[in-house]
Each structure stands twice: as structure tokens, then as C-alpha cells.
Design a protein around this motif. Sequence first.
Motif, PDB file in Angstrom:
ATOM      1  N   TYR A 190      37.333  46.819  42.099  1.00 35.28           N
ATOM      2  CA  TYR A 190      37.405  47.219  40.703  1.00 35.28           C
ATOM      3  C   TYR A 190      36.041  47.045  40.051  1.00 35.28           C
ATOM      4  O   TYR A 190      35.243  46.225  40.471  1.00 35.28           O
ATOM      5  N   SER A 191      35.779  47.821  39.033  1.00 33.91           N
ATOM      6  CA  SER A 191      34.526  47.679  38.305  1.00 33.91           C
ATOM      7  C   SER A 191      34.703  47.933  36.815  1.00 33.91           C
ATOM      8  O   SER A 191      33.871  47.547  36.012  1.00 33.91           O
ATOM      9  N   GLU A 192      35.813  48.576  36.441  1.00 28.89           N
ATOM     10  CA  GLU A 192      35.954  49.019  35.054  1.00 28.89           C
ATOM     11  C   GLU A 192      36.271  47.890  34.083  1.00 28.89           C
ATOM     12  O   GLU A 192      36.235  48.075  32.873  1.00 28.89           O
ATOM     13  N   ASP A 193      36.591  46.684  34.592  1.00 26.41           N
ATOM     14  CA  ASP A 193      36.981  45.611  33.686  1.00 26.41           C
ATOM     15  C   ASP A 193      35.876  44.582  33.462  1.00 26.41           C
ATOM     16  O   ASP A 193      36.084  43.573  32.796  1.00 26.41           O
ATOM     17  N   LEU A 194      34.668  44.804  34.005  1.00 30.52           N
ATOM     18  CA  LEU A 194      33.580  43.829  33.887  1.00 30.52           C
ATOM     19  C   LEU A 194      32.972  43.869  32.489  1.00 30.52           C
ATOM     20  O   LEU A 194      32.499  44.904  32.033  1.00 30.52           O
ATOM     21  N   VAL A 195      32.987  42.722  31.823  1.00 28.26           N
ATOM     22  CA  VAL A 195      32.385  42.588  30.496  1.00 28.26           C
ATOM     23  C   VAL A 195      30.980  42.023  30.602  1.00 28.26           C
ATOM     24  O   VAL A 195      30.045  42.497  29.965  1.00 28.26           O
ATOM     25  N   HIS A 196      30.812  40.992  31.458  1.00 26.79           N
ATOM     26  CA  HIS A 196      29.511  40.320  31.558  1.00 26.79           C
ATOM     27  C   HIS A 196      29.435  39.553  32.872  1.00 26.79           C
ATOM     28  O   HIS A 196      30.437  39.029  33.347  1.00 26.79           O
ATOM     29  N   PHE A 221      28.979  33.031  36.195  1.00 26.10           N
ATOM     30  CA  PHE A 221      30.219  33.308  35.482  1.00 26.10           C
ATOM     31  C   PHE A 221      30.305  34.793  35.152  1.00 26.10           C
ATOM     32  O   PHE A 221      29.294  35.441  34.873  1.00 26.10           O
ATOM     33  N   ALA A 222      31.519  35.323  35.265  1.00 28.15           N
ATOM     34  CA  ALA A 222      31.771  36.737  34.993  1.00 28.15           C
ATOM     35  C   ALA A 222      33.003  36.844  34.108  1.00 28.15           C
ATOM     36  O   ALA A 222      34.030  36.218  34.390  1.00 28.15           O
ATOM     37  N   ILE A 223      32.889  37.612  33.044  1.00 33.23           N
ATOM     38  CA  ILE A 223      34.003  37.813  32.114  1.00 33.23           C
ATOM     39  C   ILE A 223      34.614  39.183  32.369  1.00 33.23           C
ATOM     40  O   ILE A 223      33.898  40.185  32.468  1.00 33.23           O
ATOM     41  N   HIS A 224      35.936  39.224  32.518  1.00 31.23           N
ATOM     42  CA  HIS A 224      36.675  40.474  32.736  1.00 31.23           C
ATOM     43  C   HIS A 224      37.654  40.696  31.590  1.00 31.23           C
ATOM     44  O   HIS A 224      38.144  39.727  30.990  1.00 31.23           O
ATOM     45  N   ASP A 225      37.953  41.938  31.316  1.00 29.39           N
ATOM     46  CA  ASP A 225      38.992  42.291  30.338  1.00 29.39           C
ATOM     47  C   ASP A 225      39.911  43.314  30.991  1.00 29.39           C
ATOM     48  O   ASP A 225      39.694  44.518  30.893  1.00 29.39           O
ATOM     49  N   HIS A 229      39.472  37.127  30.403  1.00 26.70           N
ATOM     50  CA  HIS A 229      39.388  35.900  31.194  1.00 26.70           C
ATOM     51  C   HIS A 229      38.012  35.772  31.826  1.00 26.70           C
ATOM     52  O   HIS A 229      37.220  36.726  31.834  1.00 26.70           O
ATOM     53  N   CYS A 230      37.742  34.587  32.359  1.00 26.58           N
ATOM     54  CA  CYS A 230      36.418  34.295  32.922  1.00 26.58           C
ATOM     55  C   CYS A 230      36.553  33.677  34.307  1.00 26.58           C
ATOM     56  O   CYS A 230      37.377  32.785  34.524  1.00 26.58           O
ATOM     57  N   HIS A 231      35.767  34.188  35.262  1.00 26.27           N
ATOM     58  CA  HIS A 231      35.654  33.603  36.600  1.00 26.27           C
ATOM     59  C   HIS A 231      34.329  32.835  36.670  1.00 26.27           C
ATOM     60  O   HIS A 231      33.291  33.327  36.219  1.00 26.27           O
ATOM     61  N   ILE A 232      34.372  31.631  37.239  1.00 27.60           N
ATOM     62  CA  ILE A 232      33.163  30.818  37.399  1.00 27.60           C
ATOM     63  C   ILE A 232      33.055  30.394  38.859  1.00 27.60           C
ATOM     64  O   ILE A 232      34.037  29.978  39.461  1.00 27.60           O
ATOM     65  N   MET A 233      31.870  30.538  39.434  1.00 25.45           N
ATOM     66  CA  MET A 233      31.578  30.023  40.775  1.00 25.45           C
ATOM     67  C   MET A 233      30.517  28.931  40.660  1.00 25.45           C
ATOM     68  O   MET A 233      29.494  29.122  39.989  1.00 25.45           O
ATOM     69  N   LEU A 234      30.763  27.800  41.333  1.00 28.72           N
ATOM     70  CA  LEU A 234      29.896  26.633  41.209  1.00 28.72           C
ATOM     71  C   LEU A 234      29.449  26.141  42.576  1.00 28.72           C
ATOM     72  O   LEU A 234      30.240  26.101  43.524  1.00 28.72           O
ATOM     73  N   THR A 235      28.180  25.772  42.673  1.00 32.83           N
ATOM     74  CA  THR A 235      27.673  25.212  43.920  1.00 32.83           C
ATOM     75  C   THR A 235      28.184  23.783  44.082  1.00 32.83           C
ATOM     76  O   THR A 235      28.470  23.089  43.111  1.00 32.83           O
TER      77      THR A 235
END
Length: 539
Positions: free
Chosen positions: A61-67, A139-143, A154-160
Motif C-alpha cells: 500500500y502507498s495511498e495512506d502514507l501521511v509522513h 516513525f511513519a504516520i498512516h491514515d 495511527h503511527c508506526h514506530i521502529m526502534l533500534t
Amino acid sequence: MELMYAGHTRSMVVKNASTHAEICGRGAGCKGGHNAVEQSSYISREKMYCEYDGKTYYPKYSEDLVHNEVMLPDNAPREYADPKVLWNSVEMFEKNKNAQLARTYKLNLPNEWSYELAVDVMRDYVKRNFVDVGMCAQFAIHDSENTKGQRNLHCHIMLTLRSIDEQGRWMDKSHKVDILDKNGNRIPVIDPKTGKQKVDKQNRKQWKCKPVSTNDWNSKENAMKWRKDIVDTINSVNEKMGIKDIRWEYRSFKDQGLDIEPQIHLGPKASALEREGIRTERGNINRQIIASNSIILQARAAYEQAKSSLETIKTASIDKIKSVKNEIIDVIREMAKRNNNRLKLPIINGQYLRLISNRESYQDKETMESFVHSMGWTSFEDFKKCKEEYEQKFNDLKSKRENNTNQFVYYRNLLEDYKTYEPYIKYHKEQWALKGFARKKYEKQHRSELLNYDVYSDLIKSKIKGDDKRILPKEWQKQIDKINRGNLDIDNSLQKTVSVLSAIEVLQWNKKDLQRMIENENHKKQKEQSINRNKNEIS
């Protein structure tokens, strides 16, 4: 899950925060994915190549990416700002087949927020909780939108998981520490066969030891701390926005004393299938939970924000709209037929839509028809001049707002410096109220305070613009109050301007998407006709 508490004046809706943390790793027990590059590709909606397994990962998917953004601690290499570089570095550094690679964290955000606000809040949240303690964070924000037209910001976060040393190198996750007896002495490792202390291949004696983590990021207390922080942040931001009838709660239903069963986490695969209208086993479980909970408490979706001027336009006569031939309204109606009676949102390409909080109103067919009629538009050609006028107005207002902000910061900084300077003013006055020997004695006793008076006085005067270097805190506060009053008028005008520009973006996007759909349908028809002709010729 939302709960409604009835009050004497208004109803309070309590929303339980939805947060989910997992480990991404190569081991079978890692539920947050088994490849860090693949997970980064998924949340950033970007194609990525993994150096570890030699595979290229394509997002579905790509259409829901906010940031999408990577934030780094000061000692991390700057090239890690590229997620491809960061997560490939993580993958290549980990050699163990069961290695843990990253922590994934997902949390829901209020749909009432604008995209720009969501980005600012999450950037601050990620910095405070993760980057400031040494983690690299993406971090990536999706709608997204489900089949019922309900939006989900919502927001996805990846952490080392590894710390980075001062040279920018990955550190060990843990180091060994000797286990000591009650007297503080090291405990030898005894070989059960010989009864003597074991030695290694280099003939070094072996002592009992235990691994100790080099950081505390895996602490169980962190999950609750992060969850409480995002809830406190959301409630604080909502209060400033004037949203006072919705309160977010970080405690579980059990901790709140509520006999309600929480829904299970769907995961990316089940979520994707459910978005396509395909029922999954995990989705069915959640549907059963919702049905069960509805017997205990009546769920209520109680908040629809009506900030924009679009809602007030609905009073236009529907009969009048229907009687006018309008190609824009034709597009709205045709697009609504093909998309569950709703328009689509240009999430990625929406320059002005990012600034709007009540985005769902721009998907409502009747609202947009009323808006088009109120603007007097009958064709997409009417957009050009109107768009140019409103963009010029937007740029002018934005320029005024930025100038006001600069002025506000200028006066605020002067007042902040004055707070440091103010305690020493009394020493200066007392000094010059004395004469002769008494003044000299006072100056000797308060040398440090008088020196600070001169230092801070000179500092403030060096920052004052213009020839008048008088220190006038009351006048500076008056200027700040004046700027704040002016900003209210500017913000109101900006809101109205942005609402029109956002509507134009949505309508143009839907026109373009409708044309694409029609072209695909025509191409399909032509292909079918060509196949039928070939069949007839053969027969």
C-alpha cells in the motif's frame, strides 16, 4: 473502544488508547516481523533492498502514507537518516540466526487532528521517549480507511535495540559481570568431573558471571511509561484544541474496574484482508468481542468535529443543486457511486488537506455538492482563477503569521532574559541609594550580584533591536498580547482559506482518479471486444 459517561451538561467519551509493541527478529518467537528492512519498507510504503538476505521488498500500500521520518541521537552516523542505510546496517551487524533486530510500536492517534499537528506531536513524542535516551527511531504516520468509511489515523514506530558509542559504532547488547559471594569474592566455575576450577582454551580460570544489558530499553516498565506518555500528550493537545468531551485512557479495562474484554491485535496480514472486505479468523474474534461488550456497555462513536465552514454550507437547497447542470457535481456523484458513496482523499499529495482536522467531511457527497454550489462553480475551469486567488491569500496570511511568530519569539526571549536579570535590579538600586563609604562597603559585600546586574543588563541591551536600548518588560508584554490578538484573526482567515483550497484538492484528485477508472474500463472493454472479434473470425 469508546465509553460514554453521562453528565449533567455534556457527555464524556472515554477512549482507551490502542498501543502495541513487539520485537522484530529472526527467531520464531518474534511477532513484529522477521526482517527489519521489510518492516521499514512496510511502514514507509517504500521499496527497499535488504543486503542480508538479498531480497527486494515491495510495499503493498502507498495511498495512506501521511509522513515518514528517521530521528537520530547525536552520536549516530548522519547517513542513518536514510532508513535503507539504518536498517541494512542493523541487519548486517547482527550475525545470530535468532537475533533480535528492532522493536516495533504502533499507536492510534485522534482522527480530529490535522496531519501537520500529528507530525509535530509524534516528532516530539519520539524524541522525548526514544531518541533522547540513545535510540535511532523511524516513525511513519498512516491514515487508512475501512470499508465502512471510518478513518484510522495511527503511527508506526521502529526502534533500534543496540546503543551507539561516541564513535558512531553499534555497541554490545550486554556485557558479562562477575557473580560475587556474600563476602564480595568471585565464585569459580567447578568442573563436576574433576572437582577443580574450569579453565578455558587459553588456560584462563573461569568464574561465574551473568549478562547485564548495556541499556534499560527492554525494561517491562517502559511499555506502560510510553503508553501513559502518549495518552497524557493526546489529552493535553486535545484540551488546547478545545476538544474537552473526549478523554483518552492509558489503563486497561481491568485496571479501570470495567468488565470489558479488549480486542486482539490483527497484525498486518489480517488487517490487509479485512480492509479488502475479506473476513479473517482474528477479525471474527474481534467481532465477537465487540458484540459481547455491547451487552455490558453501549459503545458510542460520539464525536464529529464541525470546525470547518463546509458544515454550514449544507443549508443550500438540494433541489436547486439538482436542477443545475454541473460537471463537478457529476464527478462527485459518479465517484461516490464507485466508492461506497464517498469521495477519496489525496493523503500523500494533499498540500492543504494536511492542515485540516475534519477530513471526513471532504468525503461526504452532499457536503461537497453543497460546497460546489455555494462557490458558484459549474466546471473545473472555474477552479483555476479561484485557486490562484486563494493560494495568494494563503501565502500572504502565512507570511503575516510567520512574521508575527518571529516577533513573538523576539519579545518572549527578551522577557525570559529579563526574568534572569530582574533579581539583581534591587542590588543596583540599593547601591546607588547609598553614598561614600557605605556604598563602597555595599559594593564589596555584593560584588557578585552587582556584576551579574551589569552582565545581564548588557546581554539584554545587545539583543534589543534599534537605537532605543531601554529595558521595558511591560511594553514587551503588551506587544506579545497584541501579536496574540492579531494571530486569532489571521488563524480564522487561514482556516477559511485552507478549507476552500483543501476542497479544490479533493475535487481535482477525484476527477483524476475517475478518469483513470474510466480509461481502465474502456481498455478492458476494447480488449474483450477484440477477443470476441477474433473468436467470430475463427468460427
